[in-house]
Motif scaffolding. Structure first.
Motif, PDB file in Angstrom:
ATOM      1  N   ASN A  85       0.817  -1.225   0.000  1.00  0.00           N
ATOM      2  CA  ASN A  85       0.000   0.000   0.000  1.00  0.00           C
ATOM      3  C   ASN A  85       0.849   1.272   0.000  1.00  0.00           C
ATOM      4  N   GLU A  86       2.171   1.135  -0.151  1.00  0.00           N
ATOM      5  CA  GLU A  86       3.038   2.302  -0.207  1.00  0.00           C
ATOM      6  C   GLU A  86       2.776   3.107  -1.486  1.00  0.00           C
ATOM      7  N   VAL A  87       2.840   4.433  -1.369  1.00  0.00           N
ATOM      8  CA  VAL A  87       2.687   5.303  -2.529  1.00  0.00           C
ATOM      9  C   VAL A  87       3.924   5.187  -3.413  1.00  0.00           C
ATOM     10  N   CYS A  88       3.715   5.017  -4.716  1.00  0.00           N
ATOM     11  CA  CYS A  88       4.814   4.890  -5.676  1.00  0.00           C
ATOM     12  C   CYS A  88       4.585   5.810  -6.860  1.00  0.00           C
ATOM     13  N   LEU A  95       7.459   6.208  -2.224  1.00  0.00           N
ATOM     14  CA  LEU A  95       7.387   7.480  -1.513  1.00  0.00           C
ATOM     15  C   LEU A  95       6.874   7.318  -0.086  1.00  0.00           C
ATOM     16  N   GLY A  96       6.787   6.077   0.397  1.00  0.00           N
ATOM     17  CA  GLY A  96       6.272   5.866   1.743  1.00  0.00           C
ATOM     18  C   GLY A  96       4.765   6.069   1.802  1.00  0.00           C
ATOM     19  N   GLY A  97       4.271   6.357   2.992  1.00  0.00           N
ATOM     20  CA  GLY A  97       2.852   6.664   3.156  1.00  0.00           C
ATOM     21  C   GLY A  97       1.916   5.509   2.920  1.00  0.00           C
ATOM     22  N   PRO A  98       2.074   4.370   3.613  1.00  0.00           N
ATOM     23  CA  PRO A  98       1.169   3.244   3.360  1.00  0.00           C
ATOM     24  C   PRO A  98      -0.200   3.384   4.020  1.00  0.00           C
TER      25      PRO A  98
END
Length: 488
Positions: A371-374, A386-389
């Protein structure tokens, strides 16, 4: 659908019938699990009585009692599981009553919104969706992304899909004037989804699916769009783009939600997932001449497409695969080139997370495994994380923001419990990483961002009361800081 509701939700239940003992046991287990996640159930479940008829009227009275801002229902147009070759008709195994209840719910929610004037946001749970998927990831229609736009006069407009149609908030000519809205824009009966696109001339284009009841039986579903030429003025007429399966309304009703992009010549390309689960595209010239539908073939796709201009002048389109955690990429190298397909792209999107990034030619998604932002762009061998799961759904933002004299990309996404998370990185350097910080309160829709007339980043959300929330960047501050949220 109870298990898919976010933690902390207040849930009202409506059932078509009393159910069998085994169904009661499943329900009790789902309610108990939801309560452990902090969900509450304010009242006793409501029961519909189909034998009395007028399901829409029954649901309308329930909505009056509840007063919801968000309604979740079933798939109004479940997809086929086979084809009757003799009759040349799709075979749908989903119980007909479920589609009937969904369509009745949409009519009731539309009537309720027209009566109260309060926006009602509707999610339709896609038939056959993985039961483990959260509600926002299993929706038949995409959650809105990029719904905040800057007009040619520098004023901001917010466009969102609701049960009654598209609503708009409009920024005043000065900050002291505040915002007007929500204003319901005139138009056909639309399904609860919306694609918002800003054209090369700065106009806003709104795309959706319209439903028109047929005289004989069933309904015609068409792709439609309308343009907003001047901030705050009436919307232009809704234009039909048609349907790639228009010869059969039974097939046409399954059409996916449109994505669109302009090429370097100003031609508009509209993409939809067709009955066969491949992609169809239609092109319209600046003078209004429309091509026929072209089936791109190749990878079978889900109801999740994004499109964006190509650096060489053509158009790119990325679609989430139907049966695997992967995606396909179709593109034109230039405006005259034929469509090519690449299904080896390193994009594995979590459902409901694909979005076009603020930088030209870039796609964002949440990695299916974490679910990490890519972020990924055509030609890149691997995506950049970009982190932020936390949270779900698409990521929005702007590039070229001034942060202490540096040009930066500011990103906004849903965070923990639906609270907006804000992050930034230098333009063109997502590899440096993003530090995310949450702000505000839970939002009924994914957050959006745009520049105001002073070049400040503006972030917008909608509270659980259906009212717009806005925060503005404070230029000259130490780092990326925003004003307190204001309610409109």
């Amino acid at each position: 659908m109870i298990h898919s509701e976010p933690s902390g939700s207040a849930i009202e239940l409506v059932f078509l019938d009393g159910g069998a003992p085994a169904e009661h046991r499943v329900l009790e287990a789902a309610v108990a699990q939801a309560k452990r996640r902090g969900c509450s159930f304010p009242g006793e479940p409501f029961l519909l009585y189909p034998e009395e008829g007028n399901l829409a009227g029954q649901i309308f009275e329930i909505l009056r009692d509840i007063g919801p801002v968000r309604v979740r229902t079933l798939d109004p147009d479940p997809e086929h599981t086979g084809v009757d070759n003799e009759r040349k008709l799709p075979i749908v195994t989903e119980p007909p009553a479920r589609g009937q209840v969904a369509r009745s719910t949409l009519r009731a929610a539309r009537r309720y919104q027209l009566e109260t004037g309060t926006p009602v946001f509707v999610d339709c749970r896609r038939a056959g969706a993985d039961p483990a998927l959260p509600a926002a990831a299993g929706s038949r229609y995409p959650r809105p992304s990029g719904w905040l736009l800057t007009g040619k006069d520098g004023r901001l407009s917010a466009y969102l899909p609701t049960a009654a149609g598209v609503v708009r908030w409009t920024e005043g000519r000065t900050e002291a004037e505040g915002w007007t809205g929500p204003e319901l824009l005139a138009g056909p009966e639309l399904m609860p989804g919306l694609t918002v696109l800003q054209g090369p001339e700065g106009y806003a284009y709104l795309f959706g699916l319209s439903r028109t009841k047929r005289k004989e039986s069933g309904s015609d579903v068409e792709v439609v769009y309308a343009a907003q030429y001047q901030t705050g003025r009436p919307l232009g007429p809704w234009t039909s783009v048609g349907n790639p399966n228009a010869s059969s309304w039974q097939k046409a009703r399954e059409t996916g939600f449109p994505a669109a992009a302009f090429d370097a010549n100003g031609d508009l390309h509209v993409f939809v997932r067709n009955f066969g689960h491949s992609v169809s595209v239609r092109r319209q010239t600046p003078k209004g001449r429309m091509s026929g539908w072209e089936a791109l073939g190749g990878l079978r796709v889900a109801d999740e497409l994004v499109a964006f201009p190509a650096a060489q002048g053509g158009v790119h389109m990325v679609a989430r695969a139907r049966d695997t955690a992967s995606a396909g990429h179709w593109f034109q190298q230039d405006v005259k080139a034929p469509w090519a397909e690449d299904r080896r792209i390193p994009v594995s999107p979590y459902p409901g997370s694909l979005s076009v990034a603020p930088e030209s030619g870039v796609v964002r998604f949440r990695y299916a495994g974490s679910n990490e932002v890519c972020v990924w762009w055509p030609g890149a061998q691997v995506p950049i994380g970009l982190g932020g799961p936390e949270g779900l759904g698409p990521v929005a933002g702007v590039s070229g923001a001034d942060i202490q004299g540096w040009g930066c990309t500011v990103l906004v996404r849903e965070g923990t419990g639906g609270v907006t998370a804000i992050g930034a990185h230098p333009d063109g350097r997502p590899d440096i990483g993003v530090w995310w910080e949450e702000s505000g309160e839970p939002s009924a829709v994914p957050p959006a961002a745009a520049f105001d007339s002073h070049g400040r980043v503006v972030i917008a959300t909608v509270g659980m009361d259906g009212r717009l929330r806005v925060a503005r960047q404070q230029l000259g501050s130490q780092g990326l800081e925003f004003t307190p949220w204001t309610v409109h």
